[in-house]
Design a protein around this motif. Sequence first.
Motif, short mmCIF file in Angstrom:
data_model
loop_
_atom_site.label_atom_id
_atom_site.label_comp_id
_atom_site.label_asym_id
_atom_site.label_seq_id
_atom_site.Cartn_x
_atom_site.Cartn_y
_atom_site.Cartn_z
N GLN A 204 -14.38 16.84 36.68
CA GLN A 204 -14.83 15.47 37.02
C GLN A 204 -13.62 14.58 37.28
OE1 GLN A 204 -18.05 14.29 36.94
NE2 GLN A 204 -19.21 15.26 35.32
N LEU B 269 -14.22 22.28 30.75
CA LEU B 269 -14.08 22.55 32.19
C LEU B 269 -14.72 21.48 33.07
CD1 LEU B 269 -13.27 24.34 34.54
CD2 LEU B 269 -15.31 25.70 34.15
N ILE B 270 -15.96 21.12 32.75
CA ILE B 270 -16.67 20.18 33.62
C ILE B 270 -16.01 18.81 33.57
CG2 ILE B 270 -18.88 19.00 34.00
CD1 ILE B 270 -20.24 21.58 33.11
N GLU B 271 -15.62 18.37 32.38
CA GLU B 271 -14.96 17.08 32.25
C GLU B 271 -13.65 17.05 33.05
OE1 GLU B 271 -15.63 14.14 30.53
OE2 GLU B 271 -17.66 14.85 30.17
#
Lengths: 183, 617, 228
Positions: free
Chosen positions: A48, A43-45
């Motif tokens: 980003q 999710l975070i990648e």
Amino acid sequence: MIITSLLQVKHRDHTGLHMRELTMSVKSLDVIVEGRRSQPQQLIEVLQDVQDLCGYIPRESMITVSKELGVPLIEVYRVASFYKAFSLVPSGKHVITVCLGTACHVRGARRMVDQVAGQLGVSPGGTTSDGLFTVECVNCLGACALGPVVVLDGVYYDKMTPRKLSRLIDSVRAADSEGRANA
Amino acid sequence: MPRLAAIEDLEHLHASLAADRERAGTSIIVCGGPGCQAAGCGAVVEALQAELRGEGLAETVHVRVTGCHGFCEQGPIMLIEPGNIFYCHLKPADVPEIVSTTLCDGEVVDRLLYTDPVSGNKVRTESEIPFYRLQDRTLLALNRQVDSSSITDYIAIGGYSALAKVLREYGPEEVIREITRSGLRGRGGGGFPTGRKWAACRAAPGDEKYLICNADEGDPGAYMDRSILEGNPHLVIEGMLIGAWAIGAEQGYIYVRNEYPLAVERARAAVARAREFGLLGDGILGSSLRFDVEVARGGGAFVCGESTALMASLEGKVGEPRAKDVHTVVEGLWNKPTTLNNVETWANIPLILRRGAKWFAEKGTKGSKGTKIFYLTGQVKNTGLVEVAMGTPLRTIVFDIGGGPSDGAAIKAVQTGGPSGGCLPVDQFDLPVDFDALAEAGSMVGSGGMVVMDERTCMVDVAKYFLTFLQDESCGKCVPCRLGIDRMLEIITDITEGRGRHEQLDLLEELADTVRETSLCALGKTAPNPVLSTLRYFREEYEAHITERRCPAGVCRALIEYVIDPDRCVGCGSCLRACPQAAITGEKKLPHTIDPSACGRCGICLSECDYGAIVLK
Amino acid sequence: MQNYVTLTIDGAPVRASRADSVLDVAIEYGICIPHLCHVPTISDLGACRLCIVEHVQNGRSKVTTSCTLRVQEDMVIRTNTDKIRKLRRNIAELLVAEAPNSRAVQDIALRCGVKQVRYPFRNKTCTLCGRCVRLCAELWGARAIGFVGRGKDRRVDFPFGVRPDFCKECNSCIDLCPMTITPCDGPMKTGEERLCGKCEGQLLMNENFPDFCVWCALGEGFGCARHA
């Protein structure tokens, strides 16, 4: 002294933002999500990459990411609102970042904030009404020997003073109105 | 380059690379660390390469762009070997002279040499510069020897030989024993004995185990982890490989702070190269070791430096800490046993195994061994990365390495350990810098930030600064941290704005104690340190704010006023133009005045005035 | 592995199932530890920190929340020491100053020994205990609401602040919310930092669900409605 940094310069073409957002949600998001479907840990990648692409996290992209990665929508929204790397609103054409790390603070970084705020009439986190400038503060850029540091669109300006900063803002504004007059 | 299939392959490669190095003639080493890069070293390198090509020296002179050398204040910097000649504050225009004078004629360009600010003398070689001479650069010195993007550079200086030694001679238990004997303690802030952590993780039930390298260096005013990871990423990877062998992990992660794009890039490139060489993957160097590393970007949250929050973030979740009643070595990432160490800790591992635990334990104090990198900054002459043996007195670091106060004003305090650390006054400067001595004095080693403050710094304002930072970075999950920091900040704001009451100091102390005792994670537990340490050593400054409604350092805006001395003011108008509040009026060539009701007390006019006419009242 | 362990809480040896938390066991044995964010049957967050206890290990005591602490063999727990009472009082004071207009929070503050509130009242409408968030996610699997933002901006919200279709308006989040009943003397004002005091004995938030009591009696002299 003007210094180029290796920080990626984010493209923030204000007028083109809407168009890009529309095309983004169809094409590029597919590319970003490709190979990461049903992998909640990505999710975070993924966010980003969306942030790098658009300069912020559009609402529609969060809905798509939620479906593709199999993460509840509230969780996507939470993550996007929790981390500093993500912005939920589009930023202005030029982004001024004032470093408020300890080293910059003891060397008078507060004055840079005062200068920007006074000159542009917006407080940190805000965008000028003409959409030209967004002012941000960060807690350290890791360029402490150069403090106070101000970053304009990814370019580092070291050992800043209010006067230098004021001229910098004026020059950006002048270049912008010139560019518009020519267009 | 073929895969290194066995330990012998690595040794052969090392031998041939080292021989190449021996044969090489002149090498020019340019620092490509974050400070120098921001100061424009890229243009200097380009100019240098063009000049060398032009002079036909491109083949014989080896140019190496390396990670941070530590002396960021002087950037861009260059080192010419052999000869150890040190040039600083370089511009592309200086390059032709360096090439013609130093490389061709063997003479030194005097004007580019470093000037010792204490003696005023020019210094010819790097090793004579006091800033470097007094340090014990074990980790940082390696930065200079390798081009960070080159795995062969690293192998040439003996890289991955510790891994080879471990695979050949040591069982996992022996590695842990060696680390334990070295006395290495975690460099990330907590100072937990690394050997004990590894042993607990090895003993934890389960086959699936993880290693994490914490490179989420969020402390404002500190970037030692960044400089190692950017400058020498293979050192960290080798450390993790040894850890994987000892603990029995097959997957590792390097969690890098989002604000460090270059570190992410370098770490990713290094991992890819290590895979190509067969140093990551299956059957490493022909052994049974299988290990791979992934580089993950952080999302920008200070709290993610906390182990459980970092692990949540790696899982793609919000970085909120959880209760650690079961330690992460037993239930960490994806509830599997996980060993998390900081960049500097991992970087120490290969050196310990290469040179032996005894070598490492010889340096330092009883409870803290080895060297530690600090980032010295603030109001001192020499700022930059400083690596010293544990136990070096603060005074040596600040006055001898740092060169003392930057411009005349007496040094008052040093703040160590970042936002969770504390402020130590000058009379504590004989303290040896180690984990236990600093903790006892109310501060901490932390990740190694060291900010020097002089008389112009208000300690109440410093406490306020750190509380503001921590309030901004608190995840907000638990009550003492969210509300406690908020209320402490409220009280301190009252004090700095002249509304303080005496009983508030007691409340502040009581509240600080509650936050320290009851917060969920280390961020909250250490958040009161800036308040408690300033209250302990600088209580009289708090008293002055409360009783006399006065800020002794002239910093707190509500308690000061700027006025123009009419005798000195020449009416040049520079303050009038500079004032962002338009609070200054006056006719040209006549003394100006400041309207106190419109004045924002930012002090910009003071810094603009060339005649000393703006006075702080 | 044995499924039961024996531990000591406030000097009394108690037997407990290995999976239980210290808080659950203490309540079961009538040793009452104040709590706000803990609700039976849903996961524990450790957010309110009211249920702190001293966990004594190797002669050293560590302050930790009892809701997140699993029982272990031979564990020694102290729930009501001077230190704990003082810390708990300070936390309750922080909470009540933030949300004085909740009867539940007022009760907790009074019972934790808060006599006067030394901070200006803020009259927030949420204590961020997260009961609603966890209930929505864990009991109904809806995940219509969650914690959004961070630090002082943390709040409970729908995605993008808009109620999604998958929220069925079951209102169970409201049933569990400690903020729904105002104190008899409310609303409280900033500048008049006092406690209502009339709410004592009305601890049950919902008489049909006695387990959902925000807090049961602590120590002597209070005479809780449930444990009197």
